[in-house]
Design a protein around this motif. Sequence first.
Motif, PDB file in Angstrom:
ATOM      1  N   GLU A  94      -3.684  -9.429   5.994  1.00 18.43           N
ATOM      2  CA  GLU A  94      -5.124  -9.211   6.140  1.00 18.43           C
ATOM      3  C   GLU A  94      -5.518  -7.805   5.695  1.00 18.43           C
ATOM      4  O   GLU A  94      -6.552  -7.617   5.026  1.00 18.43           O
ATOM      5  CB  GLU A  94      -5.531  -9.435   7.593  1.00 18.43           C
ATOM      6  CG  GLU A  94      -7.027  -9.495   7.794  1.00 18.43           C
ATOM      7  CD  GLU A  94      -7.414 -10.026   9.156  1.00 18.43           C
ATOM      8  OE1 GLU A  94      -8.623 -10.259   9.364  1.00 18.43           O
ATOM      9  OE2 GLU A  94      -6.520 -10.215  10.005  1.00 18.43           O
ATOM     10  N   GLN A  95      -4.687  -6.802   6.017  1.00 19.18           N
ATOM     11  CA  GLN A  95      -4.960  -5.439   5.554  1.00 19.18           C
ATOM     12  C   GLN A  95      -4.857  -5.353   4.036  1.00 19.18           C
ATOM     13  O   GLN A  95      -5.656  -4.668   3.381  1.00 19.18           O
ATOM     14  CB  GLN A  95      -3.975  -4.467   6.209  1.00 19.18           C
ATOM     15  CG  GLN A  95      -4.215  -4.232   7.683  1.00 19.18           C
ATOM     16  CD  GLN A  95      -3.106  -3.419   8.327  1.00 19.18           C
ATOM     17  OE1 GLN A  95      -1.915  -3.654   8.071  1.00 19.18           O
ATOM     18  NE2 GLN A  95      -3.478  -2.454   9.144  1.00 19.18           N
ATOM     19  N   LYS A  98      -7.987  -6.780   2.472  1.00 16.40           N
ATOM     20  CA  LYS A  98      -9.105  -5.842   2.612  1.00 16.40           C
ATOM     21  C   LYS A  98      -9.027  -4.747   1.545  1.00 16.40           C
ATOM     22  O   LYS A  98     -10.034  -4.400   0.915  1.00 16.40           O
ATOM     23  CB  LYS A  98      -9.092  -5.216   4.008  1.00 16.40           C
ATOM     24  CG  LYS A  98     -10.259  -4.259   4.280  1.00 16.40           C
ATOM     25  CD  LYS A  98     -10.222  -3.779   5.727  1.00 16.40           C
ATOM     26  CE  LYS A  98     -11.436  -2.902   6.040  1.00 16.40           C
ATOM     27  NZ  LYS A  98     -11.428  -1.635   5.289  1.00 16.40           N
ATOM     28  N   GLU A 136     -11.622  -3.880  -1.561  1.00 17.52           N
ATOM     29  CA  GLU A 136     -12.180  -2.553  -1.830  1.00 17.52           C
ATOM     30  C   GLU A 136     -11.978  -2.169  -3.293  1.00 17.52           C
ATOM     31  O   GLU A 136     -12.863  -1.581  -3.925  1.00 17.52           O
ATOM     32  CB  GLU A 136     -11.527  -1.529  -0.908  1.00 17.52           C
ATOM     33  CG  GLU A 136     -11.940  -1.690   0.562  1.00 17.52           C
ATOM     34  CD  GLU A 136     -11.087  -0.868   1.507  1.00 17.52           C
ATOM     35  OE1 GLU A 136     -10.079  -0.276   1.035  1.00 17.52           O
ATOM     36  OE2 GLU A 136     -11.409  -0.821   2.707  1.00 17.52           O
ATOM     37  N   PRO A 174     -16.508  -7.908  -0.937  1.00 21.14           N
ATOM     38  CA  PRO A 174     -15.746  -8.468   0.194  1.00 21.14           C
ATOM     39  C   PRO A 174     -14.893  -9.647  -0.265  1.00 21.14           C
ATOM     40  O   PRO A 174     -15.328 -10.461  -1.099  1.00 21.14           O
ATOM     41  CB  PRO A 174     -16.834  -8.928   1.173  1.00 21.14           C
ATOM     42  CG  PRO A 174     -18.090  -8.261   0.716  1.00 21.14           C
ATOM     43  CD  PRO A 174     -17.958  -8.057  -0.760  1.00 21.14           C
TER      44      PRO A 174
END
Length: 277
Positions: free
Chosen positions: A198-199, A202, A206, A211
């Motif tokens: 999940e990190q 993300k 970025e 998103p």
Amino acid sequence: MILVLGATGKVGRALVPALLDAGAPVRALTRDPARAVVDPRAEVVRGDLDHVESLPLAGVDRVFVLTSGHGGDTVAQETALAQAAARAGVSRLVKLSTTGVHFGQTDPISLAHARAEQAIREAGPAWTILRPGAFMANRRFWLQSARTDGAVYVPEGDPASALIHVRDIAAVATLVLTTPGHEGATYELTGGEALTPEQQVKILGEALGRPVRYVEEPEPAARARLLALGWPARAVDGAFELKRQSAGREHVVFDTVARLLGREPLTFADWAREAVG
């Protein structure tokens, strides 16, 4: 002269120019020189690991040993290569393996690498073993769905992982191939931090400037996705078994890259910016 196996693969594409930049002469091995995309400063040569007599070992004193690790054929290939290299007077073998061997895993990929490591050690030339963990570059297939669906699909239970950039692997390989003091050494290689999937998603979002949703999917759906991307069934099976066995260990961070190179490893954000550029 350094013979680089797998010169057109993820690690090889980074290693060949790194060696050339270090002033080392490079002979890049490929099955089809006419189609290979290799740094033009290298000598590109044809060879087939299933036929060691075809390998251009004359004048070679160091070999970077890289095969897929998917199944027993690679053990036979690396064993035959190591023995042929010894007969040809090669002085040093540097083998790319996997951290799964360090942790004693019994998945097909780790077992094949463990057996090939032993063949390298027994062949005669000086040797160094490099054992990287999971590659950042293996996340590249996330980009298509991130761009088209605004989502990344990850198998359920995928663990936090200290992913490594292939340029860091190449930098360590360049060091051990071009400087003394690494004979008989085994180096475990990871990135500098463990990130959950999940990190990672993300960070990828970025880099894309938008998103990106993180979506977990059952293993059958994940398998089908990889097969649709062209992965061989044996490679998919091996990858999932390796993932099951490494799940409790992928978060382990080794300081080898920083210790050998005198700098921190490249980050997943570094890789993501490059991948989307």
